[in-house]
Design a protein around this motif. Structure first.
Motif, PDB file in Angstrom:
ATOM      1  N   LYS A  34       0.842  -1.217   0.000  1.00 35.28           N
ATOM      2  CA  LYS A  34       0.000   0.000   0.000  1.00 35.28           C
ATOM      3  C   LYS A  34       0.869   1.257   0.000  1.00 35.28           C
ATOM      4  CE  LYS A  34      -3.630  -2.652   0.509  1.00 35.28           C
ATOM      5  NZ  LYS A  34      -4.505  -2.930  -0.628  1.00 35.28           N
ATOM      6  N   SER A 454      -8.106  -8.771   0.929  1.00 36.27           N
ATOM      7  CA  SER A 454      -7.430  -7.495   0.675  1.00 36.27           C
ATOM      8  C   SER A 454      -8.211  -6.305   1.249  1.00 36.27           C
ATOM      9  CB  SER A 454      -7.238  -7.326  -0.833  1.00 36.27           C
ATOM     10  OG  SER A 454      -6.591  -6.125  -1.100  1.00 36.27           O
ATOM     11  N   THR A 455      -9.548  -6.408   1.287  1.00 38.02           N
ATOM     12  CA  THR A 455     -10.355  -5.298   1.828  1.00 38.02           C
ATOM     13  C   THR A 455     -10.062  -5.103   3.317  1.00 38.02           C
ATOM     14  OG1 THR A 455     -12.252  -6.725   2.339  1.00 38.02           O
ATOM     15  CG2 THR A 455     -12.252  -5.665   0.176  1.00 38.02           C
ATOM     16  N   ASP A 458      -6.953  -3.050   3.574  1.00 38.14           N
ATOM     17  CA  ASP A 458      -7.283  -1.644   3.259  1.00 38.14           C
ATOM     18  C   ASP A 458      -7.823  -0.922   4.487  1.00 38.14           C
ATOM     19  OD1 ASP A 458      -6.522  -1.982   0.632  1.00 38.14           O
ATOM     20  OD2 ASP A 458      -8.548  -2.386  -0.096  1.00 38.14           O
ATOM     21  N   GLU A 462      -6.042   2.050   6.624  1.00 39.85           N
ATOM     22  CA  GLU A 462      -6.805   3.298   6.819  1.00 39.85           C
ATOM     23  C   GLU A 462      -6.767   3.725   8.291  1.00 39.85           C
ATOM     24  OE1 GLU A 462     -11.368   4.448   6.131  1.00 39.85           O
ATOM     25  OE2 GLU A 462     -10.531   3.202   4.511  1.00 39.85           O
TER      26      GLU A 462
END
Length: 473
Positions: A34, A454-455, A458, A462
């Motif tokens: 990321k 993968s979410t 994320d 965040e």
């Protein structure tokens, strides 16, 4: 990718066990993808034994080697749990506590935004707080196991009878509000009970965990809500002092299977697997930490022989183990099973093997990472847990009917060759075992869904980014 000016610097500090080091590295690689910068901290020998980093991520991940201090009773060159017998691990924890000063120096001079750490460094939170570094406890134990161990706030435990003897751990805790059979067997509870008592490191494992809970800004868990929804909700209630966030199951990327093609050992293994019937082979691997007794080892081998099933046994000797008694295969076992089975004593590409269509079942010690790899490919499980929370993982997966545990004596944990053979045949071959094979395949739709997993990364990244924005704002 992260905006370059907003790139985070994240330090990662796992406990000295490969069952911890590997998931930490996997999480570090995903955060680096990321666009953030990782400093991965461990001892020199452990870092040398880690898998290679993909070339595209190498510039973003720096390995920081902190030499392990010498501690009496800890053999030279022992830097991980796989290097020592079980009773020596408290001395490894004592040596690990000796990393306090060099780690403090690294944090002071490098000033990371976050440190993602394990359960062991109970001395870390005040150091990081003083330096203004945010702290995330990353648990490689799944949500249901953490719930079983107990809450970080006393109000919940005070409402129930305290657990004062091993048998109290053989039933689900009273703070679990829904039906479950997840609990320890008596022989496991006796061992787990030790973690609540002070050991040679000077403190108990429970003290370490509790101190880490209370000093963290976030609790990250290797799980996902599709698998442990109600448990994640309960975990949030038990630890409502910090955000509790799932980071996904961290399945290894399928690209890593392709990488194994470069490995010369695969030719021989793949050739043998190609000759076997689809779904017929039992793959056996008990992890790098497990130390079965000679009796357990013998019964396992003879049960495997008695099952009549083709098998591939990854039987790697514990690398550099000091003072541990090595176990031997029963006399004539290799000769009697030749042609039907393979005993592989070198490194084995586990992911590649589990992905092969001839594999019909996985006889496992139930380490959460190994289970994740098996269910990623929908392989039904034959479960033989030995350590820490692996018994709880086995009960959890039995509830999901993704496999069957080998029956054992409640008092001492012993099992017979007959029970091994019957369980193997049930899960891999028998008509009655179809439900386990079907459910394991069904679970692959979650464990193997890279986009879904993968979410979770994320959302976790965040949270890491937002924390800095709040601090800077």
């Amino acid at each position: 990718m992260a905006d370059h000016s907003k790139k985070l610097h994240i330090a990662m500090f796992p406990w000295l066990a490969f069952g911890h080091l590997i998931p930490f590295l996997e999480l570090g690689k995903l955060i680096a993808q990321k666009g953030h910068r990782i400093s991965f901290i461990s001892t020199p020998r452990n870092i040398e034994r880690l898998p290679k980093i993909p070339s595209n991520l190498a510039p973003s991940i720096t390995f920081v080697k902190l030499p392990l201090p010498h501690v009496e009773n800890l053999p030279e060159n022992a830097e991980a749990t796989m290097d020592v017998p079980y009773h020596i691990i408290p001395y490894l924890k004592k040596a690990h506590d000796g990393l306090q000063q060099p780690l403090s120096h690294f944090l002071e001079t490098s000033a990371p935004d976050w440190i993602i750490h394990d359960f062991a460094p109970h001395w870390l939170p005040p150091i990081a707080t003083k330096l203004g570094i945010s702290r995330a406890f990353f648990s490689i134990f799944k949500a249901s196991s953490l719930c079983f161990f107990g809450p970080s706030k006393s109000s919940v435990t005070e409402a129930h009878e305290p657990r004062t003897e091993p048998k109290d751990f053989t039933v689900p805790p009273k703070w679990v509000p829904f039906p479950t059979k997840i609990a320890y067997r008596l022989f496991e509870a006796k061992k787990i009970f030790e973690s609540f008592e002070e050991n040679a490191s000077g403190v108990s494992d429970w003290f370490r965990l509790l101190t880490i809970y209370l000093g963290a800004d976030a609790l990250a868990v290797k799980t996902c809500t599709e698998i442990e929804g109600e448990w994640m909700k309960l975990l949030g209630e038990l630890h409502d002092i910090v955000p509790v966030i799932p980071v996904g199951l961290l399945p290894p990327s399928t690209q890593e299977i392709g990488d194994n093609n470069k490995d010369s050992t695969w030719g021989t293994i793949g050739e043998w697997l190609d000759k076997q019937e689809k779904g017929s082979v039992v793959y056996i691997a008990l992890g790098s930490e497990t130390q079965p007794t000679q009796q357990d080892f013998t019964e396992l081998a003879l049960g495997l022989e008695q099952s009549g099933l083709p098998f591939f046994w990854a039987l790697r000797k514990r690398s550099g183990s000091v003072g541990g008694d090595s176990v031997e295969l029963p006399e004539g076992f290799v000769e009697r099973t030749q042609g039907r089975g393979v005993v592989w004593t070198d490194w084995a590409p586990q992911l590649r093997i589990l992905a092969h269509e001839s594999v019909g079942g996985f006889l496992t010690h139930c380490g959460w990472s190994s289970v994740t790899e098996a269910l990623q490919f929908g392989r039904a499980l034959i479960m033989l847990p030995f350590l820490t929370d692996t018994g709880l993982i086995a009960r959890f997966l039995e509830e999901k009917e993704a496999g069957v545990e080998v029956p054992r004596n409640e008092e001492n944990g012993s099992f017979t060759r007959e029970s091994v053979a019957e369980t193997l045949r049930l899960v891999v071959k028998d008509v009655e075992g179809k439900i386990y094979r079907d459910n394991a395949k069904e679970m692959a739709t979650i464990f193997g869904d890279m986009n879904l997993q993968s979410t979770y990364i994320d959302k976790f990244v965040e949270l890491l980014e937002n924390r800095r924005r709040v601090r800077e704002g």
